[in-house]
Motif scaffolding. Sequence first.
Motif, PDB file in Angstrom:
ATOM      1  N   GLU A  60      16.405  44.874  -2.512  1.00 61.40           N
ATOM      2  CA  GLU A  60      17.183  43.934  -3.316  1.00 61.40           C
ATOM      3  C   GLU A  60      17.764  42.819  -2.447  1.00 61.40           C
ATOM      4  O   GLU A  60      17.819  41.659  -2.869  1.00 61.40           O
ATOM      5  CB  GLU A  60      18.286  44.689  -4.054  1.00 61.40           C
ATOM      6  CG  GLU A  60      17.751  45.603  -5.152  1.00 61.40           C
ATOM      7  CD  GLU A  60      18.796  46.567  -5.680  1.00 61.40           C
ATOM      8  OE1 GLU A  60      19.976  46.463  -5.265  1.00 61.40           O
ATOM      9  OE2 GLU A  60      18.443  47.432  -6.509  1.00 61.40           O
ATOM     10  N   LEU A  61      18.185  43.167  -1.225  1.00 62.07           N
ATOM     11  CA  LEU A  61      18.667  42.147  -0.294  1.00 62.07           C
ATOM     12  C   LEU A  61      17.576  41.134   0.017  1.00 62.07           C
ATOM     13  O   LEU A  61      17.814  39.918   0.022  1.00 62.07           O
ATOM     14  CB  LEU A  61      19.147  42.816   1.000  1.00 62.07           C
ATOM     15  CG  LEU A  61      19.501  41.882   2.163  1.00 62.07           C
ATOM     16  CD1 LEU A  61      20.732  41.054   1.824  1.00 62.07           C
ATOM     17  CD2 LEU A  61      19.732  42.685   3.441  1.00 62.07           C
ATOM     18  N   ALA A  62      16.369  41.640   0.273  1.00 64.65           N
ATOM     19  CA  ALA A  62      15.258  40.745   0.587  1.00 64.65           C
ATOM     20  C   ALA A  62      14.947  39.830  -0.591  1.00 64.65           C
ATOM     21  O   ALA A  62      14.742  38.619  -0.419  1.00 64.65           O
ATOM     22  CB  ALA A  62      14.033  41.561   0.984  1.00 64.65           C
ATOM     23  N   TYR A  63      14.917  40.391  -1.779  1.00 65.74           N
ATOM     24  CA  TYR A  63      14.640  39.562  -2.956  1.00 65.74           C
ATOM     25  C   TYR A  63      15.758  38.562  -3.199  1.00 65.74           C
ATOM     26  O   TYR A  63      15.507  37.411  -3.593  1.00 65.74           O
ATOM     27  CB  TYR A  63      14.447  40.450  -4.190  1.00 65.74           C
ATOM     28  CG  TYR A  63      13.012  40.846  -4.413  1.00 65.74           C
ATOM     29  CD1 TYR A  63      12.120  39.970  -5.026  1.00 65.74           C
ATOM     30  CD2 TYR A  63      12.546  42.083  -3.990  1.00 65.74           C
ATOM     31  CE1 TYR A  63      10.798  40.318  -5.226  1.00 65.74           C
ATOM     32  CE2 TYR A  63      11.214  42.449  -4.181  1.00 65.74           C
ATOM     33  CZ  TYR A  63      10.352  41.554  -4.807  1.00 65.74           C
ATOM     34  OH  TYR A  63       9.035  41.900  -4.995  1.00 65.74           O
ATOM     35  N   GLY A  64      16.982  38.982  -2.946  1.00 63.73           N
ATOM     36  CA  GLY A  64      18.100  38.073  -3.146  1.00 63.73           C
ATOM     37  C   GLY A  64      18.093  36.903  -2.184  1.00 63.73           C
ATOM     38  O   GLY A  64      18.589  35.822  -2.496  1.00 63.73           O
ATOM     39  N   THR A  65      17.530  37.120  -1.007  1.00 59.20           N
ATOM     40  CA  THR A  65      17.473  36.067   0.011  1.00 59.20           C
ATOM     41  C   THR A  65      16.221  35.210  -0.115  1.00 59.20           C
ATOM     42  O   THR A  65      16.287  33.986  -0.114  1.00 59.20           O
ATOM     43  CB  THR A  65      17.529  36.686   1.426  1.00 59.20           C
ATOM     44  OG1 THR A  65      18.685  37.511   1.540  1.00 59.20           O
ATOM     45  CG2 THR A  65      17.578  35.597   2.487  1.00 59.20           C
ATOM     46  N   ALA A  66      15.058  35.877  -0.210  1.00 59.09           N
ATOM     47  CA  ALA A  66      13.789  35.140  -0.209  1.00 59.09           C
ATOM     48  C   ALA A  66      13.315  34.780  -1.606  1.00 59.09           C
ATOM     49  O   ALA A  66      12.629  33.767  -1.788  1.00 59.09           O
ATOM     50  CB  ALA A  66      12.718  35.973   0.501  1.00 59.09           C
ATOM     51  N   GLY A  67      13.667  35.594  -2.614  1.00 57.43           N
ATOM     52  CA  GLY A  67      13.154  35.370  -3.956  1.00 57.43           C
ATOM     53  C   GLY A  67      11.741  35.894  -4.100  1.00 57.43           C
ATOM     54  O   GLY A  67      10.999  36.026  -3.114  1.00 57.43           O
ATOM     55  N   ALA A  68      11.337  36.190  -5.320  1.00 60.82           N
ATOM     56  CA  ALA A  68      10.007  36.745  -5.571  1.00 60.82           C
ATOM     57  C   ALA A  68       8.895  35.827  -5.086  1.00 60.82           C
ATOM     58  O   ALA A  68       7.807  36.291  -4.722  1.00 60.82           O
ATOM     59  CB  ALA A  68       9.830  37.038  -7.067  1.00 60.82           C
ATOM     60  N   GLU A  69       9.143  34.527  -5.049  1.00 58.58           N
ATOM     61  CA  GLU A  69       8.116  33.561  -4.649  1.00 58.58           C
ATOM     62  C   GLU A  69       7.754  33.657  -3.168  1.00 58.58           C
ATOM     63  O   GLU A  69       6.771  33.054  -2.732  1.00 58.58           O
ATOM     64  CB  GLU A  69       8.573  32.132  -4.962  1.00 58.58           C
ATOM     65  CG  GLU A  69       8.600  31.803  -6.435  1.00 58.58           C
ATOM     66  CD  GLU A  69       7.199  31.654  -7.024  1.00 58.58           C
ATOM     67  OE1 GLU A  69       6.250  31.507  -6.235  1.00 58.58           O
ATOM     68  OE2 GLU A  69       7.069  31.693  -8.252  1.00 58.58           O
TER      69      GLU A  69
END
Length: 391
Positions: free
Chosen positions: A255-264
């Motif tokens: 979730e941290l990674a998605y929150g920082t980088a985004g799904a794109e």
Amino acid sequence: MTTADRKAFAGARLVLPGGVVEHGRISVEGSRIAGLGGEPEPGDLDLTGYTVVPGFVDLHVHGGGGASYASGIAEEALTAARTHLAHGTTTTIASTVTGEIDEVCRQAAVLSELVEDGVLAGIHFEGPFISHNRCGAHRPDLLRDPDPALVRKLADAARGHAKMFTLAPELPGGLESVRMLSDLGIIAAVGHTDSDYDLTLAAVDAGATVATHLFNAMPGIQHRAPGPIVALLEDERVTVELINDGIHLHPSVLELAYGTAGAERVALITDAMGAAGMGDGLYPLGPLQVRVENGVARLVEGGSIAGSTLTLDVSFQRAVNVLGLSLNQAVTSLSTVPARLLGLSDSIGSLEAGKNADLVVLDSETLDLVAVMRRGEWIVGADRLTRAHAA
């Protein structure tokens, strides 16, 4: 074109680039998607209760079905590819592991033939150009510095089918090799590295565009030494690989990674070894032995995690049901982003007219895999859909 080459499905939930369409219609002619939308017609297969997403794309996978891409045996590579295909991976890159340079060259020659036959989409060299301190399930005595001449030797052995190299940029020749790979149009990935924050950014400036299984096999985040993780997460030029198997990464880290980088900027991968699709037991991983217990793969000697037993249908299911991603976000990370990274967005990665008819049919309620189509041909599950329609 015969009637058998034309197929149409109606009533399904379709996950399209512009959003989710309920009770949608999709038509297929030959190997391509012919159209999306329109009213149901007589003869359409009723897919009410099912969700259709584009075929999954795996950038990083070492084997499956009891077989390994690093075996150098074409039949084993076929078994591995077919195993993951049955779980929705319609486009796959074969990943090698650290070995003697000449042996990895021989493996690349075998895998190249399967690329030319359309079974694989390319080759990913993971090792031997990685850090001793972060080697994971790679044999330490076979590791080498990324001398550009050796890197080029492996690339040449792949006959133009090398898609990605994972290397540690802090090693002698690392940055030079990243520049060379970038010039060759081959993805340079930072991974199995002891690099610091600044050197990682230097690698990205030199042309690195992927983080190999981010968080795993690299220094953790320290408040005065952010290390490679922060550098790779924050740089918009980088696509980050994540292993969403519930073992390699805690859900909060994902979730941290998605929150920082985004799904794109996230590509969900398997990093699967030969035990994927199989049961517990002993399996080879290149020159090393791996024991799988309760679905967790570890080296017999040392106990390091040795890849996964994950398949991408499970990763998709976890992305939505555990991480709370939307269907579109999950499709983005399992199909669209890796297709774009490989330069294949014109033919795969999304449900659009003119693209390959690579389809994964899921149960709308559970997201369990029901059927897989690749280039207009059913691979698994067609009988289940027909029975459901008849019922």
